[in-house]
Write an enzyme that holds these catalytic residues in place. Structure first.
Site, PDB file in Angstrom:
ATOM      1  CD  GLU A 421      -2.913  -1.206   0.137  1.00 10.42           C
ATOM      2  OE1 GLU A 421      -3.032  -0.217  -0.607  1.00 10.42           O
ATOM      3  OE2 GLU A 421      -3.574  -2.244  -0.034  1.00 10.42           O
ATOM      4  CD  GLU A 478      -4.298  -3.836  -6.591  1.00 14.55           C
ATOM      5  OE1 GLU A 478      -3.562  -4.213  -5.654  1.00 14.55           O
ATOM      6  OE2 GLU A 478      -4.960  -2.785  -6.516  1.00 14.55           O
TER       7      GLU A 478
END
EC number: 3.4.14.4
Length: 707
Positions: A421, A478
């Site tokens: 993240e 991702e």
């Protein structure tokens, strides 16, 4: 074998989210703030039904009607008294519904609802099994006759008008002369009525674009967004500071007018609201489930800070600028200034949407991320239940790896989520030219490290990562973030921040890498051979990483088909921990650099060639992934369902309502979520679905549910 992935067992696992202690520590004012934000999130979350499939709103209305009349225990007793056996109660849904108290009270309405959605609910017709466009699947982001070409044309139109796709749906009709007419519908409380906000109203008109007719309208999900706005207004009375107050005011403006620009302004105030006790975000956020990759699913979450884990993340943030320098691309490809973000571990109170992630890095607006920054959150109580591992249910690992994996899966995942993240999604620069022609990079001096030449491509004004890379954008990003996590977890300083040194640190690294390669194999469940496409962004990303590490060779990773002790096909994933640094790290370094360079330069053709090449699933030896997919489906464990709590206002106090970890508990959590306006919401959802039913030539019988 092809259909087993669409069939869930009756004994699917159910877990409850535990946030009792975090909620207990809130002040009365913080509880009221959390309560009203939660109400806003839950009402808005119902829009996801209208963003998924034509039958989804009717299924919800049918089940809501069913369980408003009888709770699960009462329904079961009623069914048994009507002559059904226990097995029939589990298997014969039509008999249970049509024999229920709800059907006895309102026979015609319940029968109409069943006839509208019953067959579609269970259909395994190829097109109806998964999300997609045209013949590839179903999606109510688009009318049923829209193709990928229509989606691309609409994106070009939106770009030309500087309109975001995030809060839109696209509806196509063809006139008698064969000319397509497109409606771009914005989500908003207001419809065609004039309002003061020229930012949106000036766009609400007809356009001719590349030989097609476009009409921009608004008012999508209006009754649901009205409920969202009402609760955000109530939450404003309990904000902790002016950032939160202004944030909510802009969200209200956004949902009322249909303005993504207002949502961006709200997101700016949200970024500036550092370290709140009650954290939240709401809007049309993630584009994973749009087949084209541009439209945002409605999502709203409310959570409370977990101070112990947040302290570790704060230390990671403090080291971020140094860690960014270790990423394998030149400094010019990194943001000009690292904007120190918030990074907290949160216990979720409410998460409304189609699923609950382990971590979040938002907002997704590229212009804000590059200049204003972002926030990272790790959802601690979600990690605790959704990713817990039982040894006896572990598949595809060697026996000697299972104890180590069970011990370190949770801690290693904390490290991976943190890096993914903060430094994955939080890293990298997009080269862009603004509307005045100015560049955010030096065209003369910046060199592409892959070609040795000056930069040849970039993002033009109005272009974004999602709009440019469309169908691969989510999964590609991702994959980049997951790769950053694997790459940087090798850094001893990172592991020290999380409390690991020496042999323990080495075990965390090994299990993190092992988990990723195993996840790459498990990902095959989400690949559809008939359409040659992937149905889940994160899963596709993990398969791509598995392919990269297999390609590295030298025995770093092997995937071997075997026969299990039960005589059925099986497989084993092996990772040579002695080669992670010597073979794995250089392979990831090369791959990560290519991913970032192609992203920075907006090189769509190069990005697609790279990513789709690794994402291709074939039966080429030695892995024979298409055949292994059958083994994965044979051995798969169904994903857990998660029961979330509710909050209830009693006088001026907010109570936390918790539910048991069972199917009955899950159902009760939903029926008690809307205790007063359940019947009204059933009517709203079926009315909205019926109004657009013609676009899918599908559900139209249940004109609206009468309370």
């Amino acid at each position: 074998m092809a259909d087993t992935q669409y069939i869930l067992p009756n004994d699917i696992g159910v877990s409850s989210l535990d946030c009792r202690e975090a909620f207990r520590l809130l002040s009365p004012t913080e509880r009221l703030y959390a309560h009203h934000l939660s109400r806003a999130a839950w009402y808005g979350g119902l829009a996801v039904l209208l963003q998924t499939s034509p039958e989804a709103p009717y299924i919800y209305a049918l089940l809501s009607r069913l369980f408003r009349a009888q709770d699960p225990d009462q329904l079961r007793q009623h069914a048994l008294a009507e002559g059904l056996t226990e097995e029939e109660y589990q298997e014969k849904l039509e008999r249970v519904i049509l024999g229920s108290k709800a059907a006895q009270q309102h026979p015609e309405e319940v029968r109409d609802l069943w006839q509208t959605c019953g067959e579609l609910m269970f259909s395994l017709e190829p097109r109806l099994r998964h999300l997609g466009l045209g013949k590839e699947g179903i999606s109510t982001y688009f009318s049923g006759d829209c193709t990928m070409e229509d989606a691309k044309l609409a994106q070009d139109f939106l770009d030309s008008q500087n309109l975001s796709a995030y809060n839109t749906r696209l509806f196509k009709e063809v006139d008698q002369e064969g000319k397509p007419h497109y409606e771009v519908r914005l989500a908003s409380v207001l419809g065609t009525d004039p309002a003061l906000d020229s930012e949106v109203t000036s766009k609400l008109k007809s356009y001719e674009f590349q030989g097609s007719h476009f009409q921009v309208t608004r008012g999508d999900y209006a009754p649901l967004l009205q409920k969202v706005v009402e609760n955000l207004e109530k939450a404003k009375a309990y904000t902790a500071n002016s950032h939160q107050e202004q944030m909510l005011a802009q969200y209200i403006e956004s949902f009322t007018q249909g303005s993504i620009e207002a949502h961006k302004r709200g997101s700016r105030f949200w970024i500036q609201d550092k370290g709140p006790i009650v954290e939240s975000y709401i809007g049309f956020i993630e584009s994973y489930r749009d087949p084209f990759g541009s439209r945002g699913e409605f999502e709203g979450f409310v959570a409370m800070v977990n101070k112990a884990m947040s302290a570790k993340f704060e230390r990671l943030v403090a080291s971020a600028e140094q860690l960014l320098k270790e990423l394998p691309w030149p400094p010019a490809f990194e943001k000009d200034k690292f904007l120190t973000p918030d990074f907290t571990s949160l216990d979720v109170l409410t998460f409304a949407g189609s699923g609950i992630p382990a971590g979040i890095n938002i907002p997704n607006y590229d212009d804000l991320r590059q200049t204003e920054g972002f926030k990272n959150v790790s959802l601690g109580n979600v990690l605790a239940v959704a990713y817990a591992t039982q040894r006896e249910k572990l598949t595809f690992l060697e026996e000697e790896d299972k104890d180590l994996y069970t011990r370190w899966k949770g801690p290693s995942f904390d490290v991976q989520v943190g890096l993914h993240e903060l430094l994955g999604h939080g890293s990298g620069k997009l080269f862009a030219q603004d509307e005045k022609g100015a560049f955010n990079f030096d065209q003369e001096t910046v060199i592409n490290p892959e070609t040795g030449e000056q930069i040849q491509s970039w993002y033009r004004s109005g272009e974004t990562w999602d709009s440019k890379f469309s169908t691969i954008a989510s999964s590609y990003e991702e994959c980049r973030a997951e790769s950053v996590g694997l790459y940087l977890c090798l850094n001893p300083r990172v592991l020290e921040i999380f409390g690991f040194q020496g042999a323990e640190a080495e075990d965390v690294i090994y299990v993190n890498w092992l988990n990723m390669v195993r996840a790459g194999l498990l990902a095959l469940e989400f690949y559809t051979p008939e359409a040659s496409n992937w149905r889940q962004a994160h899963m596709q990303a993990r398969f791509v990483i598995l392919r990269v590490l297999l390609e590295a060779g030298e025995g770093l990773v092997t995937v071997t088909p075997t026969t299990g002790s039960d005589g059925r096909p099986d497989a084993r994933v092996r990772l040579d921990r002695s080669k992670i640094r010597s073979v794995g790290r250089p392979a990831l370094e090369r791959f990560l650099r290519r991913l970032q360079v192609l992203k920075s330069t907006g090189d769509v053709a190069g990005g697609r060639a790279l990513y789709e090449g690794y994402a291709a699933v074939t039966d080429a030896p030695p892995e024979c992934f298409l055949s292994l997919r059958d083994t994965v489906l044979l051995r798969k464990e169904s994903r857990k369902l998660i029961v979330q709590p509710n909050t209830r206002l009693e006088g001026s106090e907010v109570q936390l309502l918790e539910y048991e970890a069972s199917a009955a508990g899950l159902i009760r959590s939903f029926t008690e979520r809307f205790p007063e306006d359940g019947p009204e919401l059933e009517k709203v959802l079926t009315r909205l679905a019926t109004a657009d039913a013609r676009f899918w030539k599908g559900p139209s019988k249940a004109q609206s549910v009468q309370a």
